[in-house]
Design a protein around this motif. Structure first.
Motif, mmCIF file in Angstrom:
data_model
loop_
_atom_site.group_PDB
_atom_site.id
_atom_site.type_symbol
_atom_site.label_atom_id
_atom_site.label_comp_id
_atom_site.label_asym_id
_atom_site.label_seq_id
_atom_site.Cartn_x
_atom_site.Cartn_y
_atom_site.Cartn_z
ATOM 1 N N LEU A 43 102.840 33.083 5.237
ATOM 2 C CA LEU A 43 102.527 33.808 6.468
ATOM 3 C C LEU A 43 102.131 35.251 6.160
ATOM 4 C CD1 LEU A 43 102.447 33.832 9.569
ATOM 5 C CD2 LEU A 43 104.851 34.545 9.496
ATOM 6 N N MET A 44 102.835 35.875 5.235
ATOM 7 C CA MET A 44 102.498 37.253 4.861
ATOM 8 C C MET A 44 101.117 37.330 4.221
ATOM 9 S SD MET A 44 106.199 38.537 3.520
ATOM 10 C CE MET A 44 105.622 40.127 2.980
ATOM 11 N N ARG A 45 100.769 36.347 3.399
ATOM 12 C CA ARG A 45 99.440 36.312 2.779
ATOM 13 C C ARG A 45 98.354 36.105 3.820
ATOM 14 N NH1 ARG A 45 100.852 32.669 -2.465
ATOM 15 N NH2 ARG A 45 101.803 34.334 -3.679
ATOM 16 N N LEU A 46 98.644 35.276 4.812
ATOM 17 C CA LEU A 46 97.688 35.050 5.894
ATOM 18 C C LEU A 46 97.476 36.328 6.705
ATOM 19 C CD1 LEU A 46 95.931 32.961 7.350
ATOM 20 C CD2 LEU A 46 97.906 32.459 8.794
ATOM 21 N N ILE A 47 98.542 37.058 6.961
ATOM 22 C CA ILE A 47 98.435 38.336 7.676
ATOM 23 C C ILE A 47 97.633 39.341 6.857
ATOM 24 C CG2 ILE A 47 99.762 40.323 8.509
ATOM 25 C CD1 ILE A 47 101.950 38.295 9.318
ATOM 26 N N LEU A 48 97.883 39.402 5.559
ATOM 27 C CA LEU A 48 97.130 40.303 4.684
ATOM 28 C C LEU A 48 95.647 39.974 4.691
ATOM 29 C CD1 LEU A 48 97.104 42.547 2.522
ATOM 30 C CD2 LEU A 48 97.516 40.764 0.832
ATOM 31 N N PHE A 49 95.319 38.696 4.637
ATOM 32 C CA PHE A 49 93.918 38.288 4.667
ATOM 33 C C PHE A 49 93.270 38.635 6.009
ATOM 34 C CE2 PHE A 49 90.624 34.893 5.147
ATOM 35 C CZ PHE A 49 89.748 35.394 4.191
ATOM 36 N N ALA A 50 94.000 38.431 7.103
ATOM 37 C CA ALA A 50 93.474 38.773 8.429
ATOM 38 C C ALA A 50 93.233 40.279 8.550
ATOM 39 C CB ALA A 50 94.436 38.301 9.520
ATOM 40 N N LEU A 51 94.136 41.074 8.020
ATOM 41 C CA LEU A 51 93.944 42.529 8.056
ATOM 42 C C LEU A 51 92.749 42.954 7.209
ATOM 43 C CD1 LEU A 51 97.655 43.721 7.830
ATOM 44 C CD2 LEU A 51 96.125 43.923 9.800
ATOM 45 N N ALA A 52 92.577 42.339 6.051
ATOM 46 C CA ALA A 52 91.433 42.663 5.194
ATOM 47 C C ALA A 52 90.118 42.289 5.880
ATOM 48 C CB ALA A 52 91.555 41.936 3.857
ATOM 49 N N LEU A 53 90.095 41.121 6.523
ATOM 50 C CA LEU A 53 88.885 40.730 7.248
ATOM 51 C C LEU A 53 88.620 41.657 8.429
ATOM 52 C CD1 LEU A 53 88.934 36.829 7.339
ATOM 53 C CD2 LEU A 53 87.396 38.327 6.077
ATOM 54 N N GLY A 54 89.678 42.091 9.095
ATOM 55 C CA GLY A 54 89.521 43.030 10.202
ATOM 56 C C GLY A 54 88.904 44.345 9.751
ATOM 57 N N LEU A 55 89.385 44.878 8.621
ATOM 58 C CA LEU A 55 88.803 46.110 8.078
ATOM 59 C C LEU A 55 87.341 45.910 7.695
ATOM 60 C CD1 LEU A 55 91.632 47.555 5.823
ATOM 61 C CD2 LEU A 55 90.561 48.648 7.789
ATOM 62 N N THR A 56 87.043 44.762 7.116
ATOM 63 C CA THR A 56 85.662 44.471 6.747
ATOM 64 C C THR A 56 84.771 44.418 7.979
ATOM 65 O OG1 THR A 56 86.437 43.209 4.846
ATOM 66 C CG2 THR A 56 84.169 42.839 5.539
ATOM 67 N N PHE A 57 85.235 43.771 9.026
ATOM 68 C CA PHE A 57 84.463 43.659 10.258
ATOM 69 C C PHE A 57 84.245 45.025 10.908
ATOM 70 C CE2 PHE A 57 84.231 42.840 14.877
ATOM 71 C CZ PHE A 57 83.040 42.137 14.898
ATOM 72 N N ILE A 58 85.297 45.839 10.971
ATOM 73 C CA ILE A 58 85.174 47.172 11.572
ATOM 74 C C ILE A 58 84.227 48.047 10.764
ATOM 75 C CG2 ILE A 58 86.446 49.313 12.038
ATOM 76 C CD1 ILE A 58 88.832 47.493 12.802
ATOM 77 N N SER A 59 84.320 47.977 9.433
ATOM 78 C CA SER A 59 83.425 48.789 8.612
ATOM 79 C C SER A 59 81.980 48.305 8.733
ATOM 80 C CB SER A 59 83.881 48.797 7.153
ATOM 81 O OG SER A 59 83.770 47.519 6.578
ATOM 82 N N PHE A 60 81.774 46.995 8.904
ATOM 83 C CA PHE A 60 80.423 46.479 9.108
ATOM 84 C C PHE A 60 79.855 46.971 10.437
ATOM 85 C CE2 PHE A 60 77.564 43.242 10.899
ATOM 86 C CZ PHE A 60 76.542 43.338 9.970
ATOM 87 N N GLN A 61 80.672 46.962 11.486
ATOM 88 C CA GLN A 61 80.202 47.461 12.779
ATOM 89 C C GLN A 61 79.838 48.943 12.695
ATOM 90 O OE1 GLN A 61 83.354 46.438 15.508
ATOM 91 N NE2 GLN A 61 82.136 44.758 16.339
ATOM 92 N N ALA A 62 80.642 49.725 12.011
ATOM 93 C CA ALA A 62 80.346 51.155 11.863
ATOM 94 C C ALA A 62 79.045 51.356 11.094
ATOM 95 C CB ALA A 62 81.499 51.863 11.156
ATOM 96 N N TYR A 63 78.865 50.587 10.030
ATOM 97 C CA TYR A 63 77.634 50.695 9.248
ATOM 98 C C TYR A 63 76.429 50.249 10.084
ATOM 99 C CZ TYR A 63 73.992 49.466 5.937
ATOM 100 O OH TYR A 63 72.795 49.360 5.289
ATOM 101 N N ASN A 64 76.599 49.193 10.862
ATOM 102 C CA ASN A 64 75.515 48.675 11.691
ATOM 103 C C ASN A 64 75.093 49.687 12.762
ATOM 104 O OD1 ASN A 64 73.885 46.472 11.675
ATOM 105 N ND2 ASN A 64 75.148 45.242 13.035
ATOM 106 N N GLN A 65 76.045 50.414 13.321
ATOM 107 C CA GLN A 65 75.746 51.363 14.390
ATOM 108 C C GLN A 65 75.195 52.682 13.879
ATOM 109 O OE1 GLN A 65 79.363 51.728 16.614
ATOM 110 N NE2 GLN A 65 79.195 49.682 17.508
ATOM 111 N N LYS A 66 75.758 53.179 12.784
ATOM 112 C CA LYS A 66 75.396 54.518 12.322
ATOM 113 C C LYS A 66 74.606 54.544 11.027
ATOM 114 C CE LYS A 66 79.242 56.573 14.682
ATOM 115 N NZ LYS A 66 80.305 57.526 14.673
#
Length: 84
Positions: free
Chosen positions: A5-28
Motif C-alpha cells: 500500500l505504501m508503494r502504491l501511494i508513493l507511485f501515485a504521488l510520483a505520477l501526480g507530480l509528473t502530471f502537475i509538472s506536465f500541465q505547468a510546462y504545457n501552459q507556460k
C-alpha cells in the motif's frame, strides 16, 4: 500488505507530480519546466520499476541497476531545472 500500500501511494504521488509538472510546462513552456517534467517522469519510472522488480525477483543485480538509472536521470534533470 502495508508495504504494498505504501508503494502504491508513493507511485501515485510520483505520477501526480509528473502530471502537475506536465500541465505547468504545457501552459507556460520554458526549458526549466521542461527539465522538471522530464525529471519527474524519470523518477516516476524509477518508482514503477522498483515496485515491479520487488514483486518479480529479489537480489538480481541487473534489476537493481535498471531501477537505479531512471532515478539518476530524473534527479539530474531536476537539478538542471533548478540550476537554469
Amino acid at each position: 500488505m502495508v508495504l504494498m500500500l505504501m508503494r502504491l501511494i508513493l507511485f501515485a504521488l510520483a505520477l501526480g507530480l509528473t502530471f502537475i509538472s506536465f500541465q505547468a510546462y504545457n501552459q507556460k513552456g520554458g526549458k526549466r519546466l521542461e527539465s522538471a517534467f522530464i525529471g519527474f517522469a524519470f523518477i516516476s519510472m524509477g518508482v514503477a520499476l522498483t515496485n515491479i522488480s520487488m514483486q518479480i525477483t529479489e537480489g538480481v543485480i541487473y534489476f537493481n541497476i535498471a531501477e537505479t538509472v531512471p532515478f539518476i536521470v530524473g534527479f539530474s534533470m531536476l537539478y538542471l531545472s533548478l540550476y537554469r
